[in-house]
Design a protein around this motif. Structure first.
Motif, PDB file in Angstrom:
ATOM      1  N   PHE A 171     -26.032  22.382   9.406  1.00 39.58           N
ATOM      2  CA  PHE A 171     -26.857  21.338  10.022  1.00 39.58           C
ATOM      3  C   PHE A 171     -26.115  20.647  11.161  1.00 39.58           C
ATOM      4  CE2 PHE A 171     -29.111  21.715   6.036  1.00 39.58           C
ATOM      5  CZ  PHE A 171     -30.417  21.613   6.450  1.00 39.58           C
ATOM      6  N   TYR A 172     -26.789  20.533  12.284  1.00 42.71           N
ATOM      7  CA  TYR A 172     -26.177  19.872  13.437  1.00 42.71           C
ATOM      8  C   TYR A 172     -25.867  18.414  13.119  1.00 42.71           C
ATOM      9  CZ  TYR A 172     -25.214  18.832  18.301  1.00 42.71           C
ATOM     10  OH  TYR A 172     -24.585  18.477  19.469  1.00 42.71           O
ATOM     11  N   VAL A 173     -26.807  17.755  12.419  1.00 41.92           N
ATOM     12  CA  VAL A 173     -26.663  16.313  12.189  1.00 41.92           C
ATOM     13  C   VAL A 173     -25.496  16.006  11.248  1.00 41.92           C
ATOM     14  CG1 VAL A 173     -28.213  16.000  10.201  1.00 41.92           C
ATOM     15  CG2 VAL A 173     -28.051  14.205  11.931  1.00 41.92           C
ATOM     16  N   LEU A 174     -25.061  16.981  10.467  1.00 39.17           N
ATOM     17  CA  LEU A 174     -23.928  16.735   9.571  1.00 39.17           C
ATOM     18  C   LEU A 174     -22.601  17.127  10.213  1.00 39.17           C
ATOM     19  CD1 LEU A 174     -25.317  18.105   6.147  1.00 39.17           C
ATOM     20  CD2 LEU A 174     -25.449  15.782   7.059  1.00 39.17           C
ATOM     21  N   SER A 175     -22.658  17.920  11.275  1.00 33.84           N
ATOM     22  CA  SER A 175     -21.417  18.527  11.755  1.00 33.84           C
ATOM     23  C   SER A 175     -20.505  17.548  12.494  1.00 33.84           C
ATOM     24  CB  SER A 175     -21.722  19.728  12.644  1.00 33.84           C
ATOM     25  OG  SER A 175     -22.407  19.306  13.795  1.00 33.84           O
ATOM     26  N   GLY A 176     -21.018  16.416  12.927  1.00 34.77           N
ATOM     27  CA  GLY A 176     -20.145  15.476  13.629  1.00 34.77           C
ATOM     28  C   GLY A 176     -19.730  14.284  12.786  1.00 34.77           C
ATOM     29  N   ALA A 177     -20.090  14.283  11.503  1.00 35.65           N
ATOM     30  CA  ALA A 177     -19.814  13.103  10.662  1.00 35.65           C
ATOM     31  C   ALA A 177     -18.414  13.171  10.072  1.00 35.65           C
ATOM     32  CB  ALA A 177     -20.851  13.024   9.547  1.00 35.65           C
ATOM     33  N   TYR A 178     -17.655  12.122  10.257  1.00 41.25           N
ATOM     34  CA  TYR A 178     -16.304  12.053   9.696  1.00 41.25           C
ATOM     35  C   TYR A 178     -16.315  11.285   8.385  1.00 41.25           C
ATOM     36  CZ  TYR A 178     -14.539  13.941  14.052  1.00 41.25           C
ATOM     37  OH  TYR A 178     -14.290  14.753  15.118  1.00 41.25           O
ATOM     38  N   MET A 179     -17.115  11.760   7.456  1.00 44.29           N
ATOM     39  CA  MET A 179     -17.229  11.105   6.153  1.00 44.29           C
ATOM     40  C   MET A 179     -18.038  12.049   5.255  1.00 44.29           C
ATOM     41  SD  MET A 179     -20.152   9.264   8.021  1.00 44.29           S
ATOM     42  CE  MET A 179     -18.957   8.737   9.083  1.00 44.29           C
TER      43      MET A 179
END
Lengths: 476, 183
Positions: A422-430
Motif C-alpha cells: 500500500f502506498y499510504v503505508l509505505s511512508g509511515a515511520y510508525m
C-alpha cells in the motif's frame, strides 16, 4: 536522469533562500546561507560534517559521499531521497543534490521527524532557525507524570551530569536542564493531572525546560533521584505522597479515512460510497479511542469530504509523531459473496527469500543507473527503502493481529491479516495498518456499512485492538 | 503431297499449342487457402482476467502473430484490454483502454504505457485493484520472453497507484505464487 532533472530545476527555480545559524562543537556559531529549490530548502553538506565532527569522503566511482563519523558512516548519494546513517536509513521528500561541485542536503534532515529517525542527534529550532546537535553529555531521556487530587509528581530520567534548577513563579513551575537535550521518546506535552492543567517539555538552544501550568496556588520541590530528578507539586500544606506507579506519556493515533473529495473510492450497487463509509468509521473510531483512553490524542488526516494526497496522509502522521497510523477503507470484489473485515500491513516482499530475489533483481538496474545515467544505484535505493520500512513491520503485524483477532471473536467476519504494498503505508515511520471494514460489492454488507450500529461495532474492534497494542507496547 | 504435309504440320502445331495451354493450366501455382495463412501466422497467448469467484482466470486465445517482439507484446496487451470471451470473467476496464507503448529493457523490466482510460471510473477497492494489476503483470510475464517485472505508465507518467491503494511507482515483480488464481 533525476540528477539532470534536479539541475534543471535548480537552474529554473532555485534561489538563495535564507540563513540559518549552526551551533557547532564548543557552542561556536556560524551563519550559513541556504539554497531553495521549489519547496525544498538545502544546506551545504559541511553543516552536517561540522555538527558530527565527521570527515567527508567522496567516492567518485560510486558517486556517493560518506561522512566518517564515530557511530558509523553517513552515506549520501546525489539524486537519492535516502540518507543512511549507521543502522538508520531515512527517506526524505527531497533528494540530496549537487550544486557547483558541492553536495547539499535537504534542511528537512535536521527537522522532525527526520532528525529523530536519523539517529544523528540533530536538533532544529524553528523560531530561531538554529541547527545544532544533541549534546551527548546531558539529556532528558524520559519524562512521566502522575497526578492525583491535589498532588502532581513529574519523574525526569536524566542521562549525564545535570544540574537542574527549579523556578516557581505564580501559577507556573519550571525545571530547567541547562545544555541538555530532549531524548527521542520525550513528547512535547505530557498532558495534565492533579493541580496541573498542562505539563510540557520545551527544548531550545539553551537546554530543556519542563513547564508546569498550575490551576491555582501550590508549592513545589525538586528532589534528586537515582536516575535523575523528581518534581513534586502540591496544593495544600500536606507533604506529597510517594509515587505509586508510572503513567505513560500521551499516545497519538492518526486515523486516515480513505479517499475523499473527487476520489470516491468504491461504490456499492446501492450507491454507498467508500469515502462516506471511511469518514463515518473514522469519526466513530475517534470516539471509541477516546472512551477507552482519555489521554490519547486522535488526529484525522481529513476532516470532511476533501481530497488529501496519499503522500500527505503519512506526512501528517510523521509530523504528529504518531504512535500508530490506521487507514480505513471499504473493499470491492468481483465476487459478490465476498464479505468481512481484513487488516493489511505493508508488504515489502513476503519472505526473506523473496526480498533477496528482489534485491538481486535490482542489481542489473543498479549498475545501469549508476554507471550510465549517473543516477543513484537502484539496488541501494531498494536496500535503503527496505531497511527504513522493515523496522516497523513486526509491530504493524502485531497491531493487525490484535484487530483481526477481535473481529473474529465479535462476529465481524474476519478475513485475516494480509500484506500488500500500500502506498499510504509505505511512508509511515510508525506501526501502521490499513483496515478494510467490509465489502461494498456485497449487497447485504453494503447495507450493514450504512448502519451506524454496525460501523460502531467495527470502530470498537479497531479501537480495542489499537489500545491493546499501545498498552502492550508501553508495558514491554 | 504438299497438301498432306500442310495438314500434318497444322495438326502438329495445334497439338503443340494445346499441350502448351494444358501444361500452363496444370502447372499454375496453387492459390493458398485462408486456413493455410492463419496456421502460419498465429500464436496462442495466455490472458488473465478477474473472475466472478474473486480470483483470476486464465483464458487461452489465438492471436495474429505480429512482426517484432514489441509488436507482439502490444498485440497481447490489446487482446487483454479487449476483455474476456469466457463467461464468469470480468474486463479490466469495461470502457476500453488504449495501449500506447511497450518496451522491454535488458534487465527484464517491461514498460507498459496505457492511456488514462484505465483510471477513469474504476470499480474501486483494494481487491479489484490487486486483481487488475496482477492480471496485467501475469499476462505480460507469461507471454513476453525475458519479461520479469512490469513498470506501469499511465498517460505518460509513472503513477503512485493505479486506483488509490497499491504502489505502482516501482516495477511490479512477477507474482511468485498462484494465490490469486481462484479464491
Amino acid at each position: 536522469m533525476r540528477v539532470l532533472a534536479l539541475l534543471l530545476a535548480a537552474a529554473t527555480a532555485s534561489s538563495s533562500a535564507a540563513e540559518i545559524t549552526v551551533v557547532g562543537p564548543g557552542s561556536r556559531r556560524e551563519a550559513v546561507d541556504t539554497w531553495r529549490v521549489g519547496d525544498a530548502e538545502y544546506v551545504p553538506v559541511r553543516v552536517l560534517s561540522v555538527l558530527l565532527g565527521a570527515k567527508q569522503l567522496w567516492h567518485a566511482e560510486l558517486r556517493k559521499m560518506t561522512l566518517e563519523w564515530e557511530e558509523g558512516p553517513v552515506i549520501l548519494v546525489p539524486g537519492s531521497h535516502f540518507v543512511i546513517a549507521g543502522e538508520h536509513s531515512l527517506q526524505l521528500t527531497a533528494p540530496v543534490a549537487l550544486r557547483s561541485g558541492e553536495m547539499w542536503v535537504p534542511l528537512e534532515l535536521f527537522k522532525e521527524p527526520a532528525a529523530s529517525f536519523s539517529g544523528l542527534g540533530l536538533r532544529w529550532f524553528d523560531a530561531e532557525r538554529v541547527v545544532s546537535r544533541r549534546g551527548r553529555e546531558t539529556s532528558l531521556e524520559r519524562a512521566t507524570l502522575e497526578g492525583w487530587g491535589d498532588t502532581l509528581t513529574v519523574f525526569m530520567e536524566i542521562a549525564g551530569e545535570a544540574e537542574p534548577s527549579l523556578r516557581h513563579e505564580g501559577k507556573r513551575v519550571s525545571v530547567h536542564l541547562p545544555g541538555a537535550s530532549a531524548g527521542v521518546g520525550v513528547p512535547g506535552s505530557l498532558g495534565g493531572g492533579g493541580p496541573a492543567n498542562d505539563v510540557r517539555v520545551v527544548e531550545d538552544p539553551a537546554g530543556v525546560t519542563v513547564l508546569v501550568d498550575l490551576r491555582g496556588d501550590a508549592r513545589s520541590t525538586l528532589e534528586p533521584a537515582a536516575d535523575g530528578a523528581v518534581l513534586k507539586v502540591w496544593v495544600t500544606s500536606q507533604a506529597p505522597g510517594p509515587a505509586i506507579r508510572e503513567v505513560s506519556a500521551t499516545p497519538t493515533v492518526v486515523v486516515d479515512p480513505g479517499h475523499g473529495g473527487r476520489d470516491p473510492g468504491a461504490t456499492g450497487k446501492g450507491g454507498l460510497r467508500e469515502k462516506w463509509v471511511t469518514m463515518k468509521a473514522a469519526r466513530l473510531l475517534r470516539e471509541e479511542l477516546l472512551k477507552r483512553m482519555p489521554s490519547v490524542r486522535v488526529v484525522l488526516t481529513r476532516k470532511g469530504d476533501v481530497m488529501v494526497p496519499l503522500k500527505q496522509r503519512t506526512e501528517i502522521a510523521n509530523k504528529e509523531r504518531a504512535d500508530v497510523f490506521i487507514s480505513l477503507h471499504a473493499n470491492f470484489s468481483y465476487n459478490r459473496d465476498a464479505r468481512g473485515m481484513e487488516t493489511y500491513f505493508l508488504s515489502l516482499a513476503k519472505t526473506d527469500e523473496e526480498r533477496a530475489v528482489a534485491a538481486m533483481e535490482n542489481a542489473p538496474l543498479a549498475k545501469e543507473a549508476s554507471w550510465e545515467a549517473g543516477q543513484p544505484s537502484g539496488e541501494l535505493e531498494f536496500i535503503l527503502w527496505d531497511s527504513a520500512q522493515t523496522a516497523w513491520l513486526d509491530q504493524s503485524q502485531d497491531l493487525a493481529r490484535h484487530i483481526q483477532d477481535l473481529a473474529a471473536r465479535r462476529g465481524l467476519g474476519s478475513r485475516g491479516v494480509k500484506q500488500a504494498g500500500f502506498y499510504v503505508l509505505s511512508g509511515a515511520y510508525m506501526p501502521s495498518v490499513l483496515v478494510e471494514v467490509g465489502f461494498l460489492s456485497n449487497r447485504s454488507e453494503e447495507a450493514s456499512l450504512k448502519d451506524e450500529r454496525h460501523l460502531r461495532k467495527t470502530a470498537e474492534v479497531v479501537a480495542d485492538g489499537a489500545v491493546q497494542f499501545l498498552r502492550r507496547r508501553s508495558a514491554g | 503431297v504438299s497438301r498432306r504435309w500442310t495438314v500434318l504440320i497444322a495438326v502438329a502445331l495445334l497439338g503443340a499449342a494445346l499441350l502448351v495451354i494444358l501444361r500452363t493450366v496444370r502447372y499454375e501455382p496453387p492459390v493458398p487457402g485462408p486456413a493455410f495463412v492463419e496456421a502460419e501466422h498465429t500464436r496462442w497467448v495466455d490472458l488473465y482476467f478477474p473472475s466472478e469467484k474473486g480470483g483470476l482466470v486464465m483464458e487461452a486465445r489465438e492471436v495474429r502473430a505480429a512482426g517484432s517482439a514489441n509488436e507482439e507484446a502490444m498485440t497481447v496487451l490489446k487482446e487483454l484490454f479487449r476483455g474476456p470471451l469466457s463467461s464468469g470473467a470480468h474486463s479490466l476496464s469495461p470502457g476500453g483502454v488504449g495501449v500506447e507503448r511497450f518496451f522491454l529493457d535488458t534487465a527484464g523490466t517491461a514498460y507498459v504505457s496505457l492511456d488514462s482510460a484505465i483510471v477513469t471510473d474504476p470499480p474501486g477497492g483494494t481487491r479489484s485493484e490487486q486483481l487488475c494489476l496482477e492480471a496485467i503483470v501475469r499476462t505480460v510475464v507469461s507471454n513476453v520472453r525475458g519479461a520479469r517485472r512490469l513498470q506501469l505508465v499511465i498517460g505518460g507518467r509513472v503513477p503512485e497507484t493505479l486506483w488509490g491503494h497499491l504502489r505502482t511507482d516501482m516495477p511490479l515483480p512477477a507474482p511468485a505464487t498462484a494465490s490469486l488464481l481462484g479464491e
